[in-house]
Design an enzyme around this catalytic site. Structure first.
Site, short mmCIF file in Angstrom:
data_model
loop_
_atom_site.label_atom_id
_atom_site.label_comp_id
_atom_site.label_asym_id
_atom_site.label_seq_id
_atom_site.Cartn_x
_atom_site.Cartn_y
_atom_site.Cartn_z
N LYS A 93 77.94 1.47 127.36
CA LYS A 93 78.05 2.51 128.38
C LYS A 93 76.80 2.55 129.24
CE LYS A 93 79.74 6.60 128.61
NZ LYS A 93 79.82 8.04 128.37
N LYS A 119 76.04 -7.41 126.56
CA LYS A 119 77.10 -6.85 125.71
C LYS A 119 77.72 -5.62 126.36
CE LYS A 119 74.84 -3.64 122.81
NZ LYS A 119 73.81 -3.08 122.29
N LYS A 145 64.66 -1.07 124.70
CA LYS A 145 64.78 0.28 125.26
C LYS A 145 63.46 0.79 125.79
CE LYS A 145 68.93 1.80 122.89
NZ LYS A 145 69.51 2.60 121.82
P1 TYM Z 1 76.04 2.87 118.58
O1 TYM Z 1 76.37 4.29 118.74
O2 TYM Z 1 75.30 2.18 119.69
O3 TYM Z 1 77.36 2.01 118.34
C1 TYM Z 1 78.31 2.35 117.34
C2 TYM Z 1 78.85 1.08 116.71
O4 TYM Z 1 79.48 0.23 117.70
C3 TYM Z 1 78.95 -1.08 117.63
N1 TYM Z 1 78.94 -1.67 118.99
C4 TYM Z 1 79.53 -2.83 119.32
N2 TYM Z 1 80.23 -3.71 118.59
C5 TYM Z 1 80.72 -4.80 119.24
N3 TYM Z 1 80.54 -5.06 120.55
C6 TYM Z 1 79.82 -4.19 121.33
N4 TYM Z 1 79.65 -4.43 122.61
C7 TYM Z 1 79.28 -3.02 120.71
N5 TYM Z 1 78.56 -1.97 121.16
C8 TYM Z 1 78.35 -1.16 120.10
C9 TYM Z 1 77.53 -0.88 117.09
O5 TYM Z 1 77.03 -2.07 116.51
C10 TYM Z 1 77.74 0.22 116.08
O6 TYM Z 1 78.17 -0.29 114.84
N6 TYM Z 1 72.05 2.96 115.57
C11 TYM Z 1 73.49 3.07 115.61
C12 TYM Z 1 74.03 4.36 115.03
C13 TYM Z 1 73.57 4.67 113.63
C14 TYM Z 1 74.00 4.01 112.46
C15 TYM Z 1 73.36 4.70 111.39
C16 TYM Z 1 74.85 2.94 112.21
C17 TYM Z 1 72.73 5.66 113.28
N7 TYM Z 1 72.60 5.69 111.91
C18 TYM Z 1 73.54 4.29 110.07
C19 TYM Z 1 75.02 2.54 110.89
C20 TYM Z 1 74.38 3.22 109.83
C21 TYM Z 1 73.95 2.99 117.06
O7 TYM Z 1 73.23 3.33 117.95
O8 TYM Z 1 75.25 2.63 117.21
#
Ligand code: TYM
Length: 329
Positions: free
Chosen positions: A195, A192, A112
């Site tokens: 959005k 992957k 990022k």
């Molecule tokens: P975020 O908001 O990017 O995504 C939410 C969840 O979706 C999963 N994910 C995917 N899984 C499979 N294939 C994909 N293409 C794909 N894109 C996204 C992500 O792995 C995630 O589980 N940092 C985290 C949010 C967060 C969090 C936490 C998660 C903040 N605090 C504490 C767990 C525990 C994030 O940006 O997820």
């Protein structure tokens, strides 16, 4: 006492099927066996360039999406992160037991920050806030997609270092990674689904039929078939989505037949795409319908208030113990 599960999602406006199959579907299933705490992480969203006018509606909308996918506020705690400011306090304290070197090695930070002109300290500290989210509820399981596994490893290191310095308090949280943990983009199966890559690179859970049909039809495949050939990444992604969607909505026999055709070198990709489209629609349409009902019932604000109150009571207990251990206040 039941185990605690925690997970979070950024309020990026809408869920895509990568989020759903990779994470949120597991979140819903885990409600049967654990005390689940699910959070829309709006403090984290400040690390992306998001319009302040949009953030609150986006957070609320994500909470509705989650409920439509089966997160049940009667069984689980569902809330917005910023309604429980203890997350930020714990994040600061944990930041003081986190090594700069460890944070510098986070691949998401490297990716990022490489594409941004202004790299904030918040982006660098992002995984510490994530550790605080989890440890505040002393969660032992964290259902996530594959891209979050490195952040989870860091959360464990942070827990270990805190426990080592101040006495055993936090369990070391384990990632729960299931099928569908890394869904690729249909337009470019080398990256992957997300959005941020652009409209063509994801299929929204709330997207309408025709738009889903268009995206599936234009999915990247390969030149043609020879019996026994290895599957190209694009075709593998189509089959993976088909498998996941069929296991939700039925139709496993059809999937088997299509796989046999692929093996035999007789599969027409247009048929595979039609099957993928139908299977996705079968999963998302009931979710869309539930979402419309929930929105009309106008209950989300009360649910989030109630969720935040429950979260806060756990968070305050942990913070008070942490303050005591580290000698604050
Ligand atoms: P975020 O908001 O990017 O995504 C939410 C969840 O979706 C999963 N994910 C995917 N899984 C499979 N294939 C994909 N293409 C794909 N894109 C996204 C992500 O792995 C995630 O589980 N940092 C985290 C949010 C967060 C969090 C936490 C998660 C903040 N605090 C504490 C767990 C525990 C994030 O940006 O997820």
């Amino acid at each position: 006492m039941r185990n605690t599960v925690f997970s979070g999602i950024q309020p990026t406006g809408t869920l895509h099927i990568g989020n759903y199959f990779g994470a949120v579907r597991q979140w819903a299933a885990l409600q049967a066996e654990a005390q689940c705490v699910y959070c829309v992480v709006d403090y984290h969203a400040l690390t992306i360039d998001i319009d302040p006018q949009m953030l609150r509606p986006a957070s609320r909308s994500m909470a509705l999406d989650l409920m439509a996918c089966g997160i049940d506020p009667e069984r689980s705690i569902l809330f917005l992160q910023s309604m429980v400011p203890e997350h930020v306090e714990l994040s600061w304290i944990l930041g003081c037991v986190t090594s700069f070197g460890d944070l510098s090695r986070m691949t998401q930070f490297k990716d990022k920050s490489a594409s941004q002109e202004f790299v904030s300290a918040g982006l660098f500290m992002y995984p510490v806030l994530q550790a605080a989210d989890i440890l505040l509820y002393r969660a032992s399981g964290v259902p996530v997609g594959e891209d979050q596994v490195q952040h989870l490893e860091l959360s464990r290191r942070i827990a270990r270092r805190f426990n080592g310095r101040y006495g055993e308090l936090f369990p070391e949280p384990e990632p729960i990674v299931g099928r569908g943990a890394r869904i690729m983009s249909l337009a470019n199966p080398g990256i992957k689904m997300s959005k941020s890559a652009g409209e063509q690179h994801y299929i929204g859970v709330m997207e309408d039929r025709e738009s889903i049909r268009g995206k599936v039809r234009s999915a990247v495949t390969d030149m043609g078939l020879t019996p026994g050939a290895e599957m190209s990444e694009g075709v593998r992604t189509l089959f993976e989505i088909l498998d996941l969607a069929a296991s939700d909505g039925g139709g496993e026999d059809d999937v088997r037949a299509l796989k046999e055709e692929f093996e035999a070198g007789t599969l027409m990709y247009s048929r595979l795409k039609d099957a993928v489209f139908e299977a996705i629609v079968k999963v998302v349409e009931p979710i869309q319908q539930r979402r419309a009902e929930l929105e009309a019932a106008n209950v989300v604000d009360d649910i989030l208030e109630e969720g935040a109150a429950r979260a806060r009571s756990i968070a305050r207990e942990t913070i008070s113990e942490v303050r005591d251990r580290v000698g604050l206040g």
